[in-house]
Scaffold this active site. Structure first.
Site, mmCIF file in Angstrom:
data_model
loop_
_atom_site.group_PDB
_atom_site.id
_atom_site.type_symbol
_atom_site.label_atom_id
_atom_site.label_comp_id
_atom_site.label_asym_id
_atom_site.label_seq_id
_atom_site.Cartn_x
_atom_site.Cartn_y
_atom_site.Cartn_z
ATOM 1 C CG ASP A 103 38.210 35.952 45.393
ATOM 2 O OD1 ASP A 103 37.226 35.359 44.916
ATOM 3 O OD2 ASP A 103 38.832 36.838 44.770
ATOM 4 C CG ASP A 125 30.919 39.409 46.733
ATOM 5 O OD1 ASP A 125 30.582 40.309 45.944
ATOM 6 O OD2 ASP A 125 31.100 38.232 46.375
ATOM 7 C CD GLU A 181 29.307 39.696 42.776
ATOM 8 O OE1 GLU A 181 29.243 39.272 41.599
ATOM 9 O OE2 GLU A 181 30.196 39.350 43.593
#
Length: 254
Positions: free
Chosen positions: A51, A140, A142
């Site tokens: 990525d 994503d 986190e």
């Protein structure tokens, strides 16, 4: 992964050899929203991928492919105000080189709703098409890189609601649920280890060790494993797909 317009706050190292030498386990592979045949999670022939974000700038995609890249996730957006200036070169360039690619969004839940950020993502590269070359959009989510409020100031139930709102908007506009990129520690701390997404969201797990380790509750298997944070042969973070190339192509088609 991390925000890509400031220096990365993490650096971990793990060789691919160690990653592939993980203890043998058995995991089901999710394709679209259906769990298919079980496969050995340690299989050495799994497709390699990576990525990238603006940290990698303009990528030499033919070189990446020659080094083994079979898929890539490209950062498109963050919150509802940031667009990667390298997105087009990375997203279109990887496709032109014959690499299966998808787009991901870095969530900042303290700044706006899940629905709002999903809509921004979709307007700026996060679309999906059933062409066999496009992976489903990825979220994503986190630890907060901007403050000590690691869960962005949201309660566990509020965080679950935020993810659901993002997912529902992606589903409404594309017909697919997003892949969820996270790590088990964050998921426990910030969602209370909520189990409700495992049935219909593919898991992309970040875990820099010799095996994927414990999965977040609700997932009995992972689809992608990010096993290295930037020290491998491919540009950016190193990933494995939990299946064969045939299954990866089927996953892209949905």
């Amino acid at each position: 992964m991390a925000r890509d317009h400031k220096p990365s706050h993490r650096r971990f190292h793990l060789s691919r050899r160690r990653a592939l030498a993980a203890t043998a386990t058995v995991a089901a592979l999710i394709l679209g929203e259906i769990a298919l045949a079980e496969i050995p999670a340690h299989a050495a022939g799994k497709p390699r991928g990576h990525d990238v974000s603006s940290h990698q700038k303009n990528v030499n995609w033919q070189k990446a492919k020659s080094k083994g890249a079979r898929f890539v996730y490209v950062k498109a957006t963050e919150s509802n105000w940031y667009k990667s200036p390298y997105f087009s070169q990375q997203y279109n360039g990887s496709r032109n080189a014959g690499i299966i690619r998808g787009a991901y969004h870095f969530a900042v839940p303290s700044e706006s709703s899940g629905k709002s950020q999903a809509a921004y993502f979709l307007r700026n590269g996060g679309r999906w098409s059933r062409d066999g070359w496009t992976l489903p959009p990825a979220l994503d989510i986190e630890y907060n890189p901007y403050s000590s409020k690691k869960c962005y100031g949201l309660s566990k139930s509020e965080m679950v609601g935020w993810v659901a709102s993002f997912s529902n908007e992606i589903k409404r506009q594309t017909g697919r649920r997003p892949v969820i990129y996270t790590n088990t520690n964050w998921w426990k701390r910030c969602t209370g280890n909520y189990a409700g997404f495992g049935d219909n969201h593919a898991l992309w797990l970040a875990r820099y060790g010799s095996s994927p380790g414990e999965l977040p509750k609700g997932w009995g298997y992972l689809t992608f494993w990010q096993y290295d944070n930037g020290s491998g042969r491919l540009p950016g973070d190193q990933n494995l797909f939990n299946g064969s190339m045939t299954q990866l192509k089927r996953f892209a088609r949905g």
